[in-house]
Design a protein around this motif. Structure first.
Motif, mmCIF file in Angstrom:
data_model
loop_
_atom_site.group_PDB
_atom_site.id
_atom_site.type_symbol
_atom_site.label_atom_id
_atom_site.label_comp_id
_atom_site.label_asym_id
_atom_site.label_seq_id
_atom_site.Cartn_x
_atom_site.Cartn_y
_atom_site.Cartn_z
ATOM 1 N N UNK A 74 0.830 -1.202 0.000
ATOM 2 C CA UNK A 74 0.000 0.000 0.000
ATOM 3 C C UNK A 74 0.869 1.258 0.000
ATOM 4 N N UNK A 75 1.817 1.311 0.922
ATOM 5 C CA UNK A 75 2.535 2.560 1.184
ATOM 6 C C UNK A 75 3.648 2.806 0.163
ATOM 7 N N UNK A 76 4.562 1.843 0.040
ATOM 8 C CA UNK A 76 5.726 2.042 -0.820
ATOM 9 C C UNK A 76 5.399 1.865 -2.305
ATOM 10 N N UNK A 77 4.573 0.878 -2.609
ATOM 11 C CA UNK A 77 4.301 0.547 -4.010
ATOM 12 C C UNK A 77 3.236 1.434 -4.639
ATOM 13 N N UNK A 78 2.320 1.948 -3.799
ATOM 14 C CA UNK A 78 1.168 2.671 -4.366
ATOM 15 C C UNK A 78 1.048 4.100 -3.868
ATOM 16 N N UNK A 79 0.925 4.291 -2.561
ATOM 17 C CA UNK A 79 0.605 5.615 -2.050
ATOM 18 C C UNK A 79 1.745 6.620 -2.194
ATOM 19 N N UNK A 80 2.974 6.238 -1.873
ATOM 20 C CA UNK A 80 4.078 7.206 -1.959
ATOM 21 C C UNK A 80 4.297 7.715 -3.387
ATOM 22 N N UNK A 81 4.330 6.837 -4.392
ATOM 23 C CA UNK A 81 4.458 7.354 -5.763
ATOM 24 C C UNK A 81 3.284 8.250 -6.158
ATOM 25 N N UNK A 82 2.099 7.915 -5.675
ATOM 26 C CA UNK A 82 0.922 8.719 -5.996
ATOM 27 C C UNK A 82 1.037 10.114 -5.379
ATOM 28 N N UNK A 83 1.442 10.180 -4.120
ATOM 29 C CA UNK A 83 1.628 11.472 -3.447
ATOM 30 C C UNK A 83 2.668 12.318 -4.187
ATOM 31 N N UNK A 84 3.732 11.675 -4.621
ATOM 32 C CA UNK A 84 4.785 12.396 -5.340
ATOM 33 C C UNK A 84 4.301 12.975 -6.666
ATOM 34 N N UNK A 85 3.231 12.419 -7.212
ATOM 35 C CA UNK A 85 2.710 12.890 -8.496
ATOM 36 C C UNK A 85 1.721 14.044 -8.354
ATOM 37 N N UNK A 86 1.293 14.340 -7.129
ATOM 38 C CA UNK A 86 0.274 15.383 -6.925
ATOM 39 C C UNK A 86 0.681 16.741 -7.502
ATOM 40 N N UNK A 87 1.896 17.256 -7.217
ATOM 41 C CA UNK A 87 2.248 18.588 -7.724
ATOM 42 C C UNK A 87 2.211 18.677 -9.254
ATOM 43 N N UNK A 88 2.750 17.673 -9.928
ATOM 44 C CA UNK A 88 2.752 17.681 -11.395
ATOM 45 C C UNK A 88 1.336 17.617 -11.939
ATOM 46 N N UNK A 89 0.514 16.790 -11.325
ATOM 47 C CA UNK A 89 -0.879 16.648 -11.746
ATOM 48 C C UNK A 89 -1.631 17.968 -11.598
ATOM 49 N N UNK A 90 -1.466 18.626 -10.454
ATOM 50 C CA UNK A 90 -2.156 19.900 -10.218
ATOM 51 C C UNK A 90 -1.667 20.973 -11.191
ATOM 52 N N UNK A 91 -0.377 21.008 -11.423
ATOM 53 C CA UNK A 91 0.171 21.995 -12.357
ATOM 54 C C UNK A 91 -0.362 21.753 -13.767
ATOM 55 N N UNK A 92 -0.409 20.502 -14.169
ATOM 56 C CA UNK A 92 -0.902 20.151 -15.503
ATOM 57 C C UNK A 92 -2.326 20.635 -15.717
ATOM 58 N N UNK A 93 -3.124 20.589 -14.658
ATOM 59 C CA UNK A 93 -4.537 20.960 -14.757
ATOM 60 C C UNK A 93 -4.817 22.349 -14.171
ATOM 61 N N UNK A 94 -3.743 23.152 -14.104
ATOM 62 C CA UNK A 94 -3.858 24.565 -13.703
ATOM 63 C C UNK A 94 -4.554 24.747 -12.356
ATOM 64 N N UNK A 95 -4.315 23.780 -11.470
ATOM 65 C CA UNK A 95 -4.887 23.849 -10.115
ATOM 66 C C UNK A 95 -6.402 24.093 -10.161
ATOM 67 N N UNK A 96 -7.068 23.441 -11.096
ATOM 68 C CA UNK A 96 -8.528 23.575 -11.205
ATOM 69 C C UNK A 96 -9.196 23.004 -9.960
ATOM 70 N N UNK A 97 -10.411 23.426 -9.718
ATOM 71 C CA UNK A 97 -11.143 22.948 -8.543
ATOM 72 C C UNK A 97 -11.356 21.441 -8.616
ATOM 73 N N UNK A 98 -11.629 20.926 -9.808
ATOM 74 C CA UNK A 98 -11.835 19.482 -9.960
ATOM 75 C C UNK A 98 -10.556 18.718 -9.661
#
Length: 248
Positions: free
Chosen positions: A191-215
């Motif tokens: 859960x933590x190392x294989x899935x959640x940590x990589x997902x958390x690390x992707x949050x900034x790029x994801x938000x930037x890509x979508x211009x920090x939209x509300x969705x």
């Protein structure tokens, strides 16, 4: 739920849910036909194919990787090519309406996906695709304690009313023509190392890509809330991996 954004959040991740190659192989160790040649395998709800690639390397089999989202399958095909695997074909389809030949598969595999149609309905509908004596290998959200805190009990009973204990899941398998041959809980690292940590690390790029939209911010907030809940209650639930043979 904005599925387009949800797919985009997960598309660059190696896994779209908890799991690991070690636990894929552990589940496979319960399958006594795994060493046979020319097996037919379907990996249902495969995502970008972490489990598919692992199985493709280990088995002498033709593997049909099934997912609803073509974006995931495109990545799987690319990863399979990089790994030098030519035994994997992809199929864009809903797990509720699988265009597969009945009584033709030696193994049906599904990690962290059967909840989309429900465990009971999934094992009932999919059984017809298995040969008699074939194996069903699925991971499913499962209580790991007999009693639980109200917070997590209420959360999962609302999010997925079919959540249950291993004993309850095994009985469902037995009541529907399967003979269970193996079971284990996923390790917390899955859960933590294989899935959640990589997902958390992707949050900034994801938000930037979508211009920090509300969705986009809502998707991240909901995902973070899920992660926080797991970290708080990780002793009370996990994915259980169930391996069962079709006998009826």
């Amino acid at each position: 739920m904005n599925f387009e954004l949800l797919v985009d959040l997960h598309i660059n991740e190696y896994r779209q849910g908890p799991g690991s190659d070690a636990e894929t192989l552990k589940a496979l160790s319960f399958v006594d036909i795994a060493q046979k040649e020319n097996l037919k395998v379907a990996d249902i709800g495969c995502g970008t194919g972490a489990s598919t690639i692992c199985l493709g390397k280990k088995l002498n089999a033709k593997i049909t990787a099934v997912d609803l989202f073509s974006q995931f399958l495109d990545i799987l095909k690319n990863n399979a090519e990089k790994a030098g695997l030519n035994n994997i074909e992809t199929l864009e389809a809903s797990m509720t309406e699988l265009p597969l030949e009945e009584d033709s598969f030696d193994i049906l595999w599904s990690e962290g996906a059967i909840y989309n149609m429900g465990f009971t309905e999934g094992i009932k509908q999919w059984k017809k695709y298995l040969k008699k004596g074939g194996y069903l290998c699925v991971s499913e959200i499962t209580w790991t304690t007999g009693e639980r805190s109200k917070e997590i009990n209420d959360y999962w009973n609302e999010a997925y009313p079919e959540v249950g204990t291993a004993g309850e899941k095994i009985k469902i398998l037995e009541d529907n023509g399967y003979s269970p041959v193996g079971y284990f809980y996923l390790d917390q690292n899955s859960w933590i190392e294989e899935y959640y940590k990589p997902l958390i690390n992707s949050f900034p790029t994801f938000l930037e890509k979508h211009n920090h939209s509300e969705d986009a911010k809502l998707i991240v907030a909901e995902t973070q809330a899920e992660i926080d809940l797991y970290m708080k209650h990780k002793e009370e639930y996990s994915y259980g991996f169930y391996v069962a043979k079709r006998v009826l």
